[in-house]
Every structure is written in C-alpha cells, then in structure tokens.
Write an enzyme that holds these catalytic residues in place. Structure first.
Site, PDB file in Angstrom:
ATOM      1  N   SER A 242       0.902  -1.056   0.123  1.00 39.54           N
ATOM      2  CA  SER A 242       0.278  -0.071   0.132  1.00 39.54           C
ATOM      3  C   SER A 242       1.010   1.447   0.144  1.00 39.54           C
ATOM      4  CB  SER A 242      -0.832  -0.255   1.505  1.00 39.54           C
ATOM      5  OG  SER A 242      -0.301  -0.303   2.195  1.00 39.54           O
ATOM      6  N   HIS A 272      -2.052  -9.096   1.688  1.00 35.79           N
ATOM      7  CA  HIS A 272      -1.943  -7.480   2.562  1.00 35.79           C
ATOM      8  C   HIS A 272      -2.957  -7.333   3.672  1.00 35.79           C
ATOM      9  CE1 HIS A 272       0.525  -4.031   3.472  1.00 35.79           C
ATOM     10  NE2 HIS A 272      -0.067  -3.263   2.076  1.00 35.79           N
ATOM     11  N   HIS A 319       5.344 -12.907   7.549  1.00 38.88           N
ATOM     12  CA  HIS A 319       5.758 -10.899   7.258  1.00 38.88           C
ATOM     13  C   HIS A 319       6.941 -11.487   6.103  1.00 38.88           C
ATOM     14  CE1 HIS A 319       6.024  -6.650   7.494  1.00 38.88           C
ATOM     15  NE2 HIS A 319       4.732  -6.823   7.227  1.00 38.88           N
ATOM     16  N   ARG A 328       2.536  -5.313  17.059  1.00 40.55           N
ATOM     17  CA  ARG A 328       1.578  -4.959  16.694  1.00 40.55           C
ATOM     18  C   ARG A 328       0.246  -6.030  17.394  1.00 40.55           C
ATOM     19  NH1 ARG A 328       1.571  -3.175  10.258  1.00 40.55           N
ATOM     20  NH2 ARG A 328       2.401  -5.422  10.781  1.00 40.55           N
ATOM     21  N   ASP A 374      -2.434  -8.149  11.696  1.00 42.42           N
ATOM     22  CA  ASP A 374      -4.319  -8.935  11.233  1.00 42.42           C
ATOM     23  C   ASP A 374      -4.261 -10.392  11.576  1.00 42.42           C
ATOM     24  OD1 ASP A 374      -4.008  -7.129   9.437  1.00 42.42           O
ATOM     25  OD2 ASP A 374      -2.990  -8.343   7.924  1.00 42.42           O
TER      26      ASP A 374
END
Ligand code: HAX
Length: 439
Positions: A242, A272, A319, A328, A374
């Site tokens: 992105s 993604h 990743h 995160r 995610d």
C-alpha cells in the site's frame, strides 16, 4: 496559512536543504549489493526507496520517527475521556513533523480535521449507485476517486504551479482527504450492513472517537480501540504494497486522491491488508467445522495442517520483513487482556498463536512463522459486535492514510523523481551469467 502548515513549511525547507547537501557529499556511495534471488524474490533484499515517516527492523518491529509501538503509549499521552491509548492525530503529527506534539497541537489538529470533514454530496450519490453486495474495499476506492473532484493539487498543477511549491496543494489534499475518510468509511458500513441508517458526525469528538460513533459504536472502550487501531495500522515503512503503490503513483505526480485509491487497491490483496478479513473467516470456518466456539489446541493444530495441505496460507502469520511476533499483535493482545480476557474468539486467537509458529517452522520454507498485525485485529472488533469482517480492511485503510499521506507530503518536499526501476527478461538475466537458454 494555518500554523501547522507554517511549521511544516519551515521544517520542510530545512530538511530539503540538508538532503541536497547530503546527496552532494555522498550521492555516489554504494548502499548495498543484491542477488538474482533478490530480483526474482519481490526485491525484498534491495534498499531502493526513501521513506521518512517510519523504519522497520526485522527483529524489533516498526519505529515511527524513532518511537516503537510500546514507546507510543508512553510518549503520546494526549488522551481524551480518561483514555490511555495513543491518538491518531498525535501519530500523524509525529510522522509529519518528526517531533512529539503538544496537547495543543493535537487538539488543533482534531479541530482542523473536523472543519475539513465535509464530504461532497456526489460522493454519497456515487456510493448509493453501487450494489450493496459490492465489497466494501471496492466501494472505498470508488469513493476516494469520486472525491478527486476536490483535488487542490490537480487544480494547482493545471494552473501551472511551480515544482518547488508542489508540497503546498499536496498538504491541502492530504488534510482534506484524511479528515473525510472516517465519514466515507462509516457511510459505506451503514449502507452495506445497517440498511442506510446513517449517523451524523459529532464534531466535538476526536477523529477516532467520531469514526466509532459514525459506525454506530458509542462504547468508550470501542473509542479506545479505534484510537489504538488507527494508530498502529498507520505506517510500516515504505516498501509494503500500500505504501509503495502510493509513492509510485505519486512519483508520476498523481494527486493524493489518485495515489490513495491506488494504494487501497494494493491494501485489498489477501496477502496484505485483506488478511484481517481472512483471519476471521478462517477462524469462523474452523469453529463451524468443529461445532465449537473454543477449539482445543489439538483441534487447531489439525485444522492448520489441513489448511496447509490444501495449499493455502495460514492468514495472519508470516511477514516479508519481520522475523518476530509483530509488536502490533502484542499491543492488541495487551488491549484484549484488559478489556475482554474471556472472549471466545480472542482466546482462540491466543491458542492459534501457541499452535501455528512451530507448525510453520517445521515446513522449513516459511521465513517468519510469527503472527502479524492482522492475526488479532478482527477478534477485537468482533467482541464489540462489529462482526462484518469484509469491512475490516476499510478500517485498516483509514489508518494507513495517516502514514502514506504524510509520506507523500515528504516525497513532494524532497522532489523525489518519477520511479522507474529497470526490469530484465529471464533470457537477458541468463545471458548476464552465461547460463544456457534452451526453453
Ligand atoms: N502460511 C503458509 N505458508 C506461508 C505462510 C503462511 N502464513 N507465510 C509464508 N508461507 C510460505 C510462502 O507462501 C512461501 O511458499 P512457496 O515458497 O511455496 O511459495 C514460503 O512460505 C516462503 O515465504 P516467505 O518468504 O516466508 O514469505 P513472503 O515474504 O514471500 O510472504 C507473506 C510474506 C506475508 C505474504 C506470507 O507470509 C503470507 O502469505 N502470510 C499469510 C497472509 C498474511 O497474513 N498477510 C498479511 C501480512 C502482513 C500485512 O501486510 N498486513 O497488512
């Protein structure tokens, strides 16, 4: 000129001059070397981009202008309503200005975005013409492009604005676009899932609190989740799909709306940002097939192996850069432990975390067996009743605007040129190394 823009103009001029000097002195130095594998492997081993807002370390995770995810909670203490999560306004300012903002700076930005948040009527008309069955991410990119009629940059370019001034109309677009995104995203949510029962913005609320309010979730804990969520998803240095797409389109002097719509089409890929949707789908499918809300670790292990045997990826794991559990993920786990320690899906996410890494490690090919951002986010939203997982990537996108848009301001300040890496055919590559071409 508003005071933030004034401050940015000063900072921008100083950094641009210093960068020019740096390039004069060191422009011909070697940064690194790369291999044929790097060229075929998605360029992951190649340092080929400049992004000022954040830097990703494989073992430590993301740092926004030098501050890690855990630093943010300590340093960005601009709380509203007795909250404890960092505010997206604060991280935007940190990324834009490279300094910790004051309470007054944050409040001024909340007010500025509230003033700029008016979405033109035709954007809603365009959305209303879309089938409700259209994926929310598709609606989101359509709405962003519909807002492009408002582009200050496109108008300025047409008028012949000088290159040295490009940052100014870019800044205006960036501020307007970010201000309007929560309204647009909430509109998509309410038209798609809540029978067009739209909720007016409340300009007294902060940017994240107002987003939660317009979505229809007024629990103060949900506002806290929105502040955390919209902060931690904002940036992940420049090479992710992105961010890189945003930069690439911007390098041809696309206006911020064109850049961001393209960026969001990149985020919408399942490898993604769409992975947040896929994680919830995968957990729901597992629970349905086992007829339980809390599968045991043994049951999860069996399901993971089935997923892999079907040639699919385990969503939320792995990743391209990170080689550790994503900080995160950890910050969301900390939030869940505080607000929903008994939640079924949250506990399943934690059990999956215990089970998946050793299985992925045993495949020997997966470079990072650990969870990414995610893997956890959907379960938090499910807890508050926001169960429509197809919407989750839109929320990610609202946050990602903070990082990619501040980066675009810096791209324009530094006058980064059109991006155009050299590509090569396999035949030409083979010839480089004297390898035989038979096929
Ligand atoms: N499950 C199963 N296999 C996986 C895997 C996973 N979670 N992660 C990597 N692999 C496989 C790859 O598919 C690849 O297999 P092949 O060689 O057979 O093609 C192999 O392991 C090596 O891949 P890698 O080098 O470790 O990983 P990449 O840098 O190529 O890809 C991905 C990184 C994130 C795309 C990958 O780990 C993946 O597909 N993960 C699942 C999807 C996901 O969670 N995406 C979100 C990532 C974070 C993000 O951007 N959020 O927005």
């Amino acid at each position: 000129m508003d005071s933030l823009k004034n401050k940015f103009a000063e900072k921008a001029a100083a950094v641009a001059a210093e960068t020019k000097e740096f390039l004069k002195a060191h422009g011909n130095k070697v940064v690194g070397t790369y291999t044929v594998d790097d060229v075929y492997g998605g360029m992951k081993g190649i340092t080929g981009l400049v992004t000022e807002t954040s830097l990703l370390d494989p073992t430590e995770g993301i740092r926004f202008r030098g501050y890690s995810i855990s630093d943010l909670r300590e340093k960005l203490q601009h709380f509203v309503d007795g909250g404890a999560e960092p505010m997206p306004e604060a991280i935007f300012l940190l990324m834009l200005m490279d300094e910790l903002p004051s309470n007054e700076d944050v409040q001024n930005l909340t007010n500025a975005w509230a003033r700029r948040a008016i979405v033109p009527r035709h954007v809603f008309n365009v959305l209303d013409a879309c089938p409700r069955s259209m994926h929310p991410m598709t609606q989101f990119t359509i709405a962003i492009m519909a807002m492009q009629t408002e582009s200050v940059f496109a108008a300025a370019y047409r008028k012949g604005t000088a290159k040295k001034d490009y940052w100014d109309p870019t800044y205006e677009d960036v501020m307007n676009l970010i201000a309007r995104l929560p309204r647009v995203a909430a509109y998509i949510y309410r038209r798609t899932y809540k029978n067009d029962d739209h909720i007016e913005p409340d300009p007294k609320l902060d940017w994240a609190g107002n987003f939660g309010h317009m979505l229809g979730y007024d629990d103060p804990a949900f506002a806290e989740l929105m502040r955390l969520y919209l902060t931690i998803h904002s940036d992940h240095e420049g090479g992710n799909v992105s961010a890189h797409t945003n930069h690439l389109v911007g390098s041809a002097l696309g206006d911020p709306y064109q850049c961001f719509a393209a960026s969001m089409n990149g985020l919408a890929g399942p490898l993604h940002g769409l992975a947040n949707q896929e994680v919830v789908r995968w957990i729901n499918a597992m629970c349905e097939s086992l007829n339980t809300k809390r599968p045991s670790k043994e049951q999860i292990a069996t399901y993971v192996k089935q997923t892999l045997a079907q040639g699919k990826v385990v969503p939320g794991y792995g990743h391209a850069v990170l080689r550790t559990t994503d900080p995160r993920f950890v910050s969301q786990m900390r939030f869940a432990k505080q607000y929903m320690p008994e939640d079924d899906m949250v506990n399943t996410v934690w059990n999956v975390y215990d089970v998946v890494p050793p299985i992925l490690e045993s495949l020997a090919k997966v470079k990072n067996p650990w969870p990414n951002v995610d893997a956890h986010s959907g379960a938090l939203l499910q807890h508050f009743g926001l169960v429509e997982e197809d919407f989750y990537t839109v929320m990610f996108g609202v946050s990602r605007a903070l990082g990619v848009m501040t980066s675009l301001c810096w791209d324009r300040v530094l006058a980064l040129p059109i991006e155009r890496p050299k590509s090569i055919t396999t035949k030409a590559m083979k010839e480089l190394f004297g390898a035989e071409v038979t096929a």
